[in-house]
Design a protein around this motif. Sequence first.
Motif, PDB file in Angstrom:
ATOM      1  N   LEU A   1      -2.921 -20.615 -22.648  1.00 22.47           N
ATOM      2  CA  LEU A   1      -2.923 -19.153 -22.660  1.00 22.47           C
ATOM      3  C   LEU A   1      -2.917 -18.602 -24.093  1.00 22.47           C
ATOM      4  O   LEU A   1      -3.578 -17.597 -24.379  1.00 22.47           O
ATOM      5  CB  LEU A   1      -1.733 -18.618 -21.871  1.00 22.47           C
ATOM      6  N   GLU A   2      -2.203 -19.247 -24.995  1.00 28.61           N
ATOM      7  CA  GLU A   2      -2.234 -18.821 -26.407  1.00 28.61           C
ATOM      8  C   GLU A   2      -3.657 -18.938 -26.965  1.00 28.61           C
ATOM      9  O   GLU A   2      -4.116 -18.068 -27.713  1.00 28.61           O
ATOM     10  CB  GLU A   2      -1.272 -19.686 -27.227  1.00 28.61           C
ATOM     11  N   TYR A   3      -4.331 -20.007 -26.595  1.00 28.72           N
ATOM     12  CA  TYR A   3      -5.730 -20.195 -27.002  1.00 28.72           C
ATOM     13  C   TYR A   3      -6.608 -19.069 -26.449  1.00 28.72           C
ATOM     14  O   TYR A   3      -7.431 -18.492 -27.174  1.00 28.72           O
ATOM     15  CB  TYR A   3      -6.209 -21.571 -26.518  1.00 28.72           C
ATOM     16  N   LEU A   4      -6.433 -18.722 -25.172  1.00 28.16           N
ATOM     17  CA  LEU A   4      -7.245 -17.657 -24.569  1.00 28.16           C
ATOM     18  C   LEU A   4      -6.979 -16.308 -25.233  1.00 28.16           C
ATOM     19  O   LEU A   4      -7.895 -15.495 -25.392  1.00 28.16           O
ATOM     20  CB  LEU A   4      -6.978 -17.570 -23.064  1.00 28.16           C
ATOM     21  N   LYS A   5      -5.744 -16.076 -25.627  1.00 29.56           N
ATOM     22  CA  LYS A   5      -5.421 -14.838 -26.346  1.00 29.56           C
ATOM     23  C   LYS A   5      -6.231 -14.759 -27.641  1.00 29.56           C
ATOM     24  O   LYS A   5      -6.801 -13.707 -27.980  1.00 29.56           O
ATOM     25  CB  LYS A   5      -3.916 -14.799 -26.637  1.00 29.56           C
TER      26      LYS A   5
ATOM     27  N   ARG B   1      -7.711 -10.811 -19.353  1.00 31.41           N
ATOM     28  CA  ARG B   1      -7.297 -10.897 -17.940  1.00 31.41           C
ATOM     29  C   ARG B   1      -7.463 -12.341 -17.490  1.00 31.41           C
ATOM     30  O   ARG B   1      -8.548 -12.912 -17.600  1.00 31.41           O
ATOM     31  CB  ARG B   1      -8.206  -9.979 -17.127  1.00 31.41           C
ATOM     32  N   VAL B   2      -6.383 -12.929 -16.970  1.00 31.91           N
ATOM     33  CA  VAL B   2      -6.401 -14.341 -16.579  1.00 31.91           C
ATOM     34  C   VAL B   2      -5.945 -14.476 -15.133  1.00 31.91           C
ATOM     35  O   VAL B   2      -4.908 -13.934 -14.743  1.00 31.91           O
ATOM     36  CB  VAL B   2      -5.476 -15.184 -17.487  1.00 31.91           C
TER      37      VAL B   2
ATOM     38  N   GLY C   1       5.066 -14.641 -15.225  1.00 35.14           N
ATOM     39  CA  GLY C   1       5.096 -13.280 -14.707  1.00 35.14           C
ATOM     40  C   GLY C   1       3.708 -12.665 -14.597  1.00 35.14           C
ATOM     41  O   GLY C   1       2.722 -13.371 -14.383  1.00 35.14           O
ATOM     42  N   ASN C   2       3.631 -11.348 -14.761  1.00 36.75           N
ATOM     43  CA  ASN C   2       2.367 -10.626 -14.587  1.00 36.75           C
ATOM     44  C   ASN C   2       1.657 -10.294 -15.889  1.00 36.75           C
ATOM     45  O   ASN C   2       0.562  -9.719 -15.875  1.00 36.75           O
ATOM     46  CB  ASN C   2       2.612  -9.328 -13.798  1.00 36.75           C
ATOM     47  N   SER C   3       2.282 -10.634 -17.008  1.00 35.57           N
ATOM     48  CA  SER C   3       1.592 -10.496 -18.293  1.00 35.57           C
ATOM     49  C   SER C   3       2.173 -11.511 -19.267  1.00 35.57           C
ATOM     50  O   SER C   3       3.360 -11.878 -19.167  1.00 35.57           O
ATOM     51  CB  SER C   3       1.706  -9.073 -18.848  1.00 35.57           C
ATOM     52  N   TYR C   4       1.328 -11.938 -20.191  1.00 33.93           N
ATOM     53  CA  TYR C   4       1.752 -12.941 -21.175  1.00 33.93           C
ATOM     54  C   TYR C   4       0.946 -12.710 -22.437  1.00 33.93           C
ATOM     55  O   TYR C   4      -0.290 -12.652 -22.384  1.00 33.93           O
ATOM     56  CB  TYR C   4       1.526 -14.359 -20.620  1.00 33.93           C
ATOM     57  N   LEU C   5       1.627 -12.515 -23.535  1.00 33.54           N
ATOM     58  CA  LEU C   5       0.970 -12.231 -24.820  1.00 33.54           C
ATOM     59  C   LEU C   5       0.027 -11.031 -24.730  1.00 33.54           C
ATOM     60  O   LEU C   5      -1.009 -10.990 -25.395  1.00 33.54           O
ATOM     61  CB  LEU C   5       0.197 -13.470 -25.311  1.00 33.54           C
ATOM     62  N   GLY C   6       0.366 -10.094 -23.865  1.00 32.62           N
ATOM     63  CA  GLY C   6      -0.458  -8.903 -23.712  1.00 32.62           C
ATOM     64  C   GLY C   6      -1.627  -9.065 -22.757  1.00 32.62           C
ATOM     65  O   GLY C   6      -2.357  -8.105 -22.502  1.00 32.62           O
ATOM     66  N   MET C   7      -1.813 -10.256 -22.224  1.00 34.69           N
ATOM     67  CA  MET C   7      -2.880 -10.489 -21.239  1.00 34.69           C
ATOM     68  C   MET C   7      -2.344 -10.242 -19.838  1.00 34.69           C
ATOM     69  O   MET C   7      -1.205 -10.611 -19.527  1.00 34.69           O
ATOM     70  CB  MET C   7      -3.406 -11.931 -21.326  1.00 34.69           C
ATOM     71  N   GLN C   8      -3.160  -9.641 -18.985  1.00 36.25           N
ATOM     72  CA  GLN C   8      -2.779  -9.480 -17.581  1.00 36.25           C
ATOM     73  C   GLN C   8      -2.896 -10.829 -16.887  1.00 36.25           C
ATOM     74  O   GLN C   8      -3.915 -11.527 -17.031  1.00 36.25           O
ATOM     75  CB  GLN C   8      -3.700  -8.456 -16.910  1.00 36.25           C
ATOM     76  N   ILE C   9      -1.867 -11.219 -16.156  1.00 32.33           N
ATOM     77  CA  ILE C   9      -1.855 -12.487 -15.431  1.00 32.33           C
ATOM     78  C   ILE C   9      -1.833 -12.203 -13.933  1.00 32.33           C
ATOM     79  O   ILE C   9      -0.952 -11.485 -13.443  1.00 32.33           O
ATOM     80  CB  ILE C   9      -0.635 -13.356 -15.809  1.00 32.33           C
ATOM     81  N   LEU C  10      -2.818 -12.748 -13.217  1.00 33.09           N
ATOM     82  CA  LEU C  10      -2.863 -12.617 -11.762  1.00 33.09           C
ATOM     83  C   LEU C  10      -2.808 -14.016 -11.151  1.00 33.09           C
ATOM     84  O   LEU C  10      -3.129 -15.010 -11.807  1.00 33.09           O
ATOM     85  CB  LEU C  10      -4.139 -11.902 -11.320  1.00 33.09           C
ATOM     86  N   TYR C  11      -2.432 -14.078  -9.873  1.00 35.63           N
ATOM     87  CA  TYR C  11      -2.253 -15.363  -9.197  1.00 35.63           C
ATOM     88  C   TYR C  11      -3.115 -15.427  -7.947  1.00 35.63           C
ATOM     89  O   TYR C  11      -3.026 -14.560  -7.081  1.00 35.63           O
ATOM     90  CB  TYR C  11      -0.782 -15.580  -8.838  1.00 35.63           C
ATOM     91  N   SER C  12      -3.945 -16.453  -7.892  1.00 33.70           N
ATOM     92  CA  SER C  12      -4.695 -16.754  -6.679  1.00 33.70           C
ATOM     93  C   SER C  12      -3.981 -17.936  -6.024  1.00 33.70           C
ATOM     94  O   SER C  12      -4.072 -19.072  -6.510  1.00 33.70           O
ATOM     95  CB  SER C  12      -6.149 -17.104  -7.015  1.00 33.70           C
ATOM     96  N   ILE C  13      -3.234 -17.662  -4.967  1.00 33.86           N
ATOM     97  CA  ILE C  13      -2.338 -18.664  -4.385  1.00 33.86           C
ATOM     98  C   ILE C  13      -3.014 -19.349  -3.194  1.00 33.86           C
ATOM     99  O   ILE C  13      -3.348 -18.701  -2.211  1.00 33.86           O
ATOM    100  CB  ILE C  13      -1.012 -18.015  -3.956  1.00 33.86           C
ATOM    101  N   GLU C  14      -3.214 -20.660  -3.322  1.00 30.23           N
ATOM    102  CA  GLU C  14      -3.819 -21.437  -2.235  1.00 30.23           C
ATOM    103  C   GLU C  14      -2.728 -21.842  -1.244  1.00 30.23           C
ATOM    104  O   GLU C  14      -1.734 -22.434  -1.636  1.00 30.23           O
ATOM    105  CB  GLU C  14      -4.487 -22.694  -2.794  1.00 30.23           C
ATOM    106  N   LYS C  15      -2.954 -21.517   0.016  1.00 30.68           N
ATOM    107  CA  LYS C  15      -1.990 -21.920   1.052  1.00 30.68           C
ATOM    108  C   LYS C  15      -2.000 -23.449   1.228  1.00 30.68           C
ATOM    109  O   LYS C  15      -0.998 -24.063   1.542  1.00 30.68           O
ATOM    110  CB  LYS C  15      -2.350 -21.259   2.388  1.00 30.68           C
ATOM    111  N   GLU C  16      -3.168 -24.017   1.029  1.00 29.41           N
ATOM    112  CA  GLU C  16      -3.314 -25.483   1.024  1.00 29.41           C
ATOM    113  C   GLU C  16      -4.312 -25.809  -0.074  1.00 29.41           C
ATOM    114  O   GLU C  16      -5.145 -24.968  -0.424  1.00 29.41           O
ATOM    115  CB  GLU C  16      -3.819 -25.989   2.374  1.00 29.41           C
ATOM    116  N   PRO C  17      -4.253 -27.021  -0.658  1.00 29.56           N
ATOM    117  CA  PRO C  17      -5.158 -27.355  -1.760  1.00 29.56           C
ATOM    118  C   PRO C  17      -6.629 -27.215  -1.343  1.00 29.56           C
ATOM    119  O   PRO C  17      -7.048 -27.728  -0.309  1.00 29.56           O
ATOM    120  CB  PRO C  17      -4.800 -28.812  -2.065  1.00 29.56           C
ATOM    121  N   LEU C  18      -7.407 -26.497  -2.146  1.00 29.44           N
ATOM    122  CA  LEU C  18      -8.805 -26.196  -1.814  1.00 29.44           C
ATOM    123  C   LEU C  18      -9.799 -26.975  -2.658  1.00 29.44           C
ATOM    124  O   LEU C  18     -11.001 -26.776  -2.517  1.00 29.44           O
ATOM    125  CB  LEU C  18      -9.057 -24.691  -2.004  1.00 29.44           C
TER     126      LEU C  18
END
Length: 227
Positions: free
Chosen positions: A42-46, A52-53, A69-86
């Motif tokens: 994430l530091e690299y992506l910043k 937005r990640v 959480g929902n932000s890190y180093l000023g980047m918006q962090i979102l979560y795509s949660i897999e109910k089972e491994p896809l």
Amino acid sequence: MDTTKEAIILCGGLGTRLRSVISDVPKPMAPIKNKPFLAFVLEYLKKQNISRVVLAVSYKYEIIQEYFGNSYLGMQILYSIEKEPLGTGGAILEALNLINSDSYYVLNGDTFFDVNLDRLKLDNSDICVALKPMKNFDRYGSVDIDNNSYISAFNEKKFTSNGLINGGVYLIKKNIFNSFNLPNKFSFEEFFQENFLIFNAKATVFDDYFIDIGIPQDYKAFIDKNS
């Protein structure tokens, strides 16, 4: 036009091969001194001006969510949660529900490849991948490109004295999956290898620092580098 730079990081790995050296956490949360490996990504992506990640998460995802959480180093962090491994392909497909841009970057949550993302260009291709020159390897398959940097072949894993490997960093058009009838669970790497000619796939070669922490000795090497 939305110029937001977005990335998906694949964080669903179980870390089976690292179980001997890390506690029972998702592989991207493998500790490097006082912070998880994913923090380095994430530091690299910043630094690459990503704003937005989307973290594609599965196994023990709450650990990742609680840390970043929902932000890190000023980047918006979102979560795509897999109910089972896809699988990596299913994870990207699911995460696309949270992507707004016409194209996006994809990275692995257990590799670090210090490339300049702006050098990945689609032009008339649907996908561009970062390749790494490597000598005397058998852990990875190799990739052939032509004089215009289009991919011409993928080669199976075997001992190779000198070749290019897929560094696991991609720039992808959002609609790349639209004309395919895909299962919920599939491997993106296999999908890419089967269809690279359809995508007119390009590559950019980077001889920058690369590490895959999927095996204990490389995990230790990254710890030593950051000590």
